[in-house]
Scaffold this motif. Structure first.
Motif, mmCIF file in Angstrom:
data_model
loop_
_atom_site.group_PDB
_atom_site.id
_atom_site.type_symbol
_atom_site.label_atom_id
_atom_site.label_comp_id
_atom_site.label_asym_id
_atom_site.label_seq_id
_atom_site.Cartn_x
_atom_site.Cartn_y
_atom_site.Cartn_z
ATOM 1 N N LYS A 476 7.330 -5.484 1.012
ATOM 2 C CA LYS A 476 7.335 -4.861 -0.300
ATOM 3 C C LYS A 476 8.439 -3.807 -0.318
ATOM 4 O O LYS A 476 8.355 -2.817 0.385
ATOM 5 C CB LYS A 476 5.959 -4.233 -0.578
ATOM 6 C CG LYS A 476 5.722 -3.985 -2.053
ATOM 7 C CD LYS A 476 4.305 -4.413 -2.447
ATOM 8 C CE LYS A 476 4.197 -4.548 -3.955
ATOM 9 N NZ LYS A 476 2.846 -4.781 -4.401
ATOM 10 N N LEU A 481 3.919 -4.535 4.588
ATOM 11 C CA LEU A 481 2.632 -4.153 4.024
ATOM 12 C C LEU A 481 1.651 -5.260 4.398
ATOM 13 O O LEU A 481 2.028 -6.436 4.433
ATOM 14 C CB LEU A 481 2.771 -4.048 2.505
ATOM 15 C CG LEU A 481 1.829 -3.093 1.785
ATOM 16 C CD1 LEU A 481 2.040 -1.664 2.274
ATOM 17 C CD2 LEU A 481 2.063 -3.164 0.283
ATOM 18 N N GLN A 483 -1.921 -7.165 3.651
ATOM 19 C CA GLN A 483 -3.050 -7.403 2.750
ATOM 20 C C GLN A 483 -4.234 -7.916 3.559
ATOM 21 O O GLN A 483 -4.067 -8.663 4.514
ATOM 22 C CB GLN A 483 -2.673 -8.447 1.696
ATOM 23 C CG GLN A 483 -1.518 -7.996 0.816
ATOM 24 C CD GLN A 483 -1.115 -9.056 -0.189
ATOM 25 O OE1 GLN A 483 -1.457 -10.222 -0.059
ATOM 26 N NE2 GLN A 483 -0.380 -8.636 -1.202
ATOM 27 N N GLY A 501 -7.621 -5.986 -2.152
ATOM 28 C CA GLY A 501 -6.914 -5.131 -3.111
ATOM 29 C C GLY A 501 -5.545 -4.818 -2.561
ATOM 30 O O GLY A 501 -4.955 -5.653 -1.865
ATOM 31 N N ALA A 502 -5.051 -3.642 -2.845
ATOM 32 C CA ALA A 502 -3.712 -3.254 -2.410
ATOM 33 C C ALA A 502 -3.590 -3.349 -0.888
ATOM 34 O O ALA A 502 -4.566 -3.157 -0.158
ATOM 35 C CB ALA A 502 -3.416 -1.831 -2.873
ATOM 36 N N GLY A 503 -2.383 -3.650 -0.426
ATOM 37 C CA GLY A 503 -2.135 -3.791 0.999
ATOM 38 C C GLY A 503 -2.055 -2.445 1.713
ATOM 39 O O GLY A 503 -2.059 -1.381 1.088
ATOM 40 N N LYS A 544 -14.791 -3.161 -0.642
ATOM 41 C CA LYS A 544 -13.740 -2.586 -1.457
ATOM 42 C C LYS A 544 -13.951 -1.076 -1.591
ATOM 43 O O LYS A 544 -13.019 -0.273 -1.460
ATOM 44 C CB LYS A 544 -13.791 -3.241 -2.840
ATOM 45 C CG LYS A 544 -12.478 -3.244 -3.538
ATOM 46 C CD LYS A 544 -12.552 -4.136 -4.783
ATOM 47 C CE LYS A 544 -11.187 -4.137 -5.406
ATOM 48 N NZ LYS A 544 -10.736 -5.420 -5.847
ATOM 49 N N TYR A 548 -11.193 1.627 -0.259
ATOM 50 C CA TYR A 548 -10.287 2.285 -1.204
ATOM 51 C C TYR A 548 -10.792 3.598 -1.767
ATOM 52 O O TYR A 548 -10.012 4.441 -2.165
ATOM 53 C CB TYR A 548 -9.932 1.322 -2.345
ATOM 54 C CG TYR A 548 -9.208 0.097 -1.850
ATOM 55 C CD1 TYR A 548 -7.876 0.171 -1.435
ATOM 56 C CD2 TYR A 548 -9.861 -1.125 -1.757
ATOM 57 C CE1 TYR A 548 -7.218 -0.949 -0.959
ATOM 58 C CE2 TYR A 548 -9.207 -2.254 -1.279
ATOM 59 C CZ TYR A 548 -7.886 -2.163 -0.882
ATOM 60 O OH TYR A 548 -7.241 -3.275 -0.406
ATOM 61 N N ARG A 551 -9.695 6.874 -0.133
ATOM 62 C CA ARG A 551 -8.266 7.166 -0.013
ATOM 63 C C ARG A 551 -7.770 8.250 -0.967
ATOM 64 O O ARG A 551 -8.277 8.390 -2.059
ATOM 65 C CB ARG A 551 -7.449 5.900 -0.242
ATOM 66 C CG ARG A 551 -7.636 4.937 0.895
ATOM 67 C CD ARG A 551 -6.398 4.144 1.173
ATOM 68 N NE ARG A 551 -5.979 3.329 0.032
ATOM 69 C CZ ARG A 551 -5.018 2.411 0.109
ATOM 70 N NH1 ARG A 551 -4.403 2.238 1.250
ATOM 71 N NH2 ARG A 551 -4.661 1.694 -0.923
#
Lengths: 551, 163
Positions: A476, A481, A483, A501-503, A544, A548, A551
């Motif tokens: 990226k 990154l 995932q 979700g996001a890496g 999830k 996340y 963070r």
């Protein structure tokens, strides 16, 4: 196991001569690299980041002690003293020179080995259950059928320039150890009500950038029809598969776009037209099956006092037995897995000396036979329980005694950016970091069965889509990154993992994996509920949240 | 360009006529599928041998009922990696029993000749400097094959048992 007759031996010898001529014409500039590329690929030769890479076929994962010694010889003489077992039951050498490759293939031909169709847009090396022939849960040995496919697909004049590569896997067991639903054609050997052997065809599975689980194409194809039916499947694909975009050229896309019913109808029509064209005489089936007759097993008690005693006395041995042994269909024998996932070693890598040791062990303790698995490990399929302790000691002393089969450190991992021309991110160093974090074996046992699979790009050689925890490295904006995907499976209950979700950047990946594992430990109903079962029960939400929200 | 048959340069008595070109008075012509479809009656009524040129996405099955009218069918290889014509040649020989000339045209290269021959292609349109050695070599590369050839001959599976 199968032995070449004069026809088979002539075919590989003549292939070496043909390739030698092609390499010579390439070196003299008589053919362009573009024209040479599919020729070298169909002999297993890739051009990688730093050098050529040679992929040698281990048809359906079965090899003899003599063949393993030859693989060690090739590693020493032509490479840097090691080889890499892949997720396709093949072995790769990372540092051969172009000029040497005809000689390497000539050496391999002396032990009935080759690199034929380990790459290119053709029917690839056929894969199977690494426990074939010795598993307790199979209805018959699938390898004769694999060997028939190997021969039929070798130098197939019509199917050497398909839209894209074509992978066939065969299993005959209840538990699918060959990931047949992630193949272009997956075949399950079955018996009909009359007790006759036949084949259940699954089609259009695959990973890569568009992962799809195969769909059932036909319940029962009779033995005599096997190659006609396969020909029909391939012919329809060859004619109609997309050629405008290599990312949409696999059969899974054709079937996705035209629909299974339409594809099945076209195949059936072609099959009815050509039935009887590709002869497979009963005598030929019997000839090939005879090579796979069970070896001379001794009549032994189902348990071994010596084995039990050593398990009691030696904790290291007990750990090994706990993960690396599987039940054998013959009393008094065990299937012994050799993990190529030792801490600090790239998954699937093995040195030439280790290869020689494994070959010697196979010769002395496993009736001369070995297997390679798609999980990048090796198997000694025929070890007497009485001998397991000795075998383990020798493996351990050679750095091959890692007791982690099926545990989270038994990671499937592609070569990644350290070697591969296609990769976007490193995979080997990240696998190592995960292994380091969970180095404590008791902790791994506490987590239980957990398959982590990691790829360094979306081509998915590391099977991340079907990992219980899958890791995909992407690029990226010039940065690596990673995932995470959860809930994939490659077996009979095949499923594709869901993206969390996001890496995560490389320095956060191991924390993220640990968070997933800790979340599972918190949520599971008890030790009996494996990670995959727990995920399927609770779903993505709690994972999830844990990943996340903090963070 | 030259035409090669039986590993030797052969006289090409055929004219490939572009879709916008007028048909010559008499003489053997090869036309595209589009032209054949558009001018079928004229072409069939013409008192001269007729050939058909098929692109790689034009399967012979689309003209199944007319195949017997053609003495030559030219199969296009737009790029050597496009392998559809191998299936088309095989079908022409096996399914339709086509006995005329099957001609490979387009990106015809040394290392694909053997597969073409085995699928029933028996004429090759190649560049003038294409080495004829390649045609000598191709059929000698392998002594036997695991598959039955499109033009007959037993496979190894059958030879092992006396075929």
């Amino acid at each position: 196991m199968y032995r070449y007759d004069e026809f088979d031996q002539a075919a590989v010898n003549e292939r070496v001569a043909q390739f030698r001529g092609q390499v010579a014409r390439r070196l003299q500039g008589q053919i362009t690299e573009d024209q040479f590329k599919p020729l070298r690929l169909m002999n297993g030769l890739y051009l990688q980041l730093h050098a050529y890479m040679l992929r040698v076929a281990i048809p359906y994962g079965t090899l003899s002690a003599r063949q393993m010694h030859m693989l060690a010889h090739v590693a020493r003489k032509y490479d840097k003293g090691y080889g890499h077992f892949t997720t396709r039951q093949n072995i790769q050498y990372n540092w051969p020179r172009l000029v040497d490759t005809p000689d390497i293939l000539a050496d391999l031909a002396t032990v009935e080995m080759h690199g034929i169709q380990t790459s290119g847009n053709c029917i690839r090396n056929v894969t199977s259950d690494p426990f074939a022939g010795v598993a307790k849960d199979e209805i018959e040995d699938p390898r004769p059928w694999c060997e028939i496919f190997r021969q039929w697909s070798t130098f197939h004049p019509e199917f050497s320039y398909l839209p894209r590569k074509f992978k066939i896997a065969v299993t005959a067991a209840e538990h699918d150890r060959a990931a047949i639903k992630l193949h272009d054609i997956g075949i399950r050997v079955v018996k009909n009500a009359e007790g006759e052997t036949g084949f259940e065809f699954w089609v259009g599975g695959g990973m890569g950038r568009t992962p799809i689980i195969a769909k059932k194409l036909k319940d029962f194809v009779a033995k005599a029809d096997l190659l006609d039916y396969a020909t029909a499947c391939l012919r329809v694909y060859n004619e109609l598969g997309r050629r405008d975009n290599i990312y949409k050229a696999r059969i899974k896309i054709l079937i996705h776009e035209m629909g299974l019913a339409k594809y099945a109808e076209l195949v059936e029509a072609e099959f009815q037209r050509i039935r009887g064209t590709v002869a497979l005489p009963d005598a030929e089936i019997a000839r090939i099956q005879a090579y796979f007759a069970p070896p001379a097993y001794e009549s032994l008690p189902a348990t071994s006092t010596a084995f039990e005693a050593k398990k009691f006395e030696d904790r290291g041995f007990r750990d090994f037995v706990r993960t690396n042994l599987h039940p054998h269909k013959v009393p008094g024998y065990a299937i012994v897995s050799i993990s190529l996932k030792a801490p600090g070693v790239a998954p699937g890598d093995i040195s030439a000396d280790q290869m020689d040791l494994v070959a010697d062990l196979a010769e002395t303790y496993s009736l001369g036979e070995l297997r390679a698995t798609h999980e990048q490990n090796l198997v000694l399929p025929n070890v007497k329980l009485d001998d397991v302790y000795t075998v383990w000691q020798q493996l351990r002393d050679a750095g091959l005694g890692t007791a982690n089969i099926g545990l989270l450190s038994d990671i499937i991992c592609c070569p990644g950016l350290d070697y591969c021309d296609l990769a976007n991110a490193r995979s080997i160093p990240l696998a190592k970091e995960i292994q380091d974090r969970f180095a404590d074996l008791e902790r791994q046992h506490k987590v239980g069965e957990l398959k982590i699979k990691m790829s360094g790009c979306i081509n998915a050689c590391g099977h991340h889509h079907v990992g219980h925890i899958g890791v995909l490295g992407v690029d990226k904006h010039g940065k690596e990154l990673y995932q995470l995907q959860l809930g994939g499976s490659a077996t009979e209950d095949a499923s594709l993992g869901d993206l969390t979700g996001a890496g995560f950047p490389p320095e956060k990946l191991v924390d993220a994996v640990e968070t997933v594992i800790e979340t599972y430990l918190r949520l599971r109903t008890g030790e009996a509920e494996a990670f995959l079962d727990c995920y399927r029960r609770v779903g993505m939400a709690p994972f999830k949240a844990a990943l996340y929200e903090a963070r | 360009m030259k035409l090669v048959k039986n590993a030797a340069v052969a006289e090409d008595g055929w004219t490939t006529v572009a879709d916008d070109e007028n048909l010559p008075e008499g003489g053997a012509v090869i036309v595209s599928l589009a032209r054949f479809k558009a001018e079928r009656d004229t072409l069939v009524g013409r008192n001269a041998p007729l050939g058909l040129r098929l692109k790689s996405n034009e399967p012979p099955a689309t003209v199944a009922e007319d195949l017997e009218r053609f003495s030559v069918i030219a199969l296009e290889f737009p790029i050597f990696r496009d392998g559809r014509a191998y299936s088309h040649a095989t079908q022409l020989r096996q399914r339709f029993g086509f006995e005329g000339e099957i001609r490979a045209v387009g990106d015809v290269l040394w290392d694909q000749l053997l597969n073409m021959i085995r699928c029933g292609i028996d004429a090759f349109e190649v560049d003038d400097d294409f080495p004829l050695d390649a045609f000598d070599e191709a059929p000698k590369l392998f002594s036997n094959y695991y598959q039955p050839a499109a033009v007959g001959g037993p496979s190894i599976f059958e030879k092992r048992h006396g075929a």
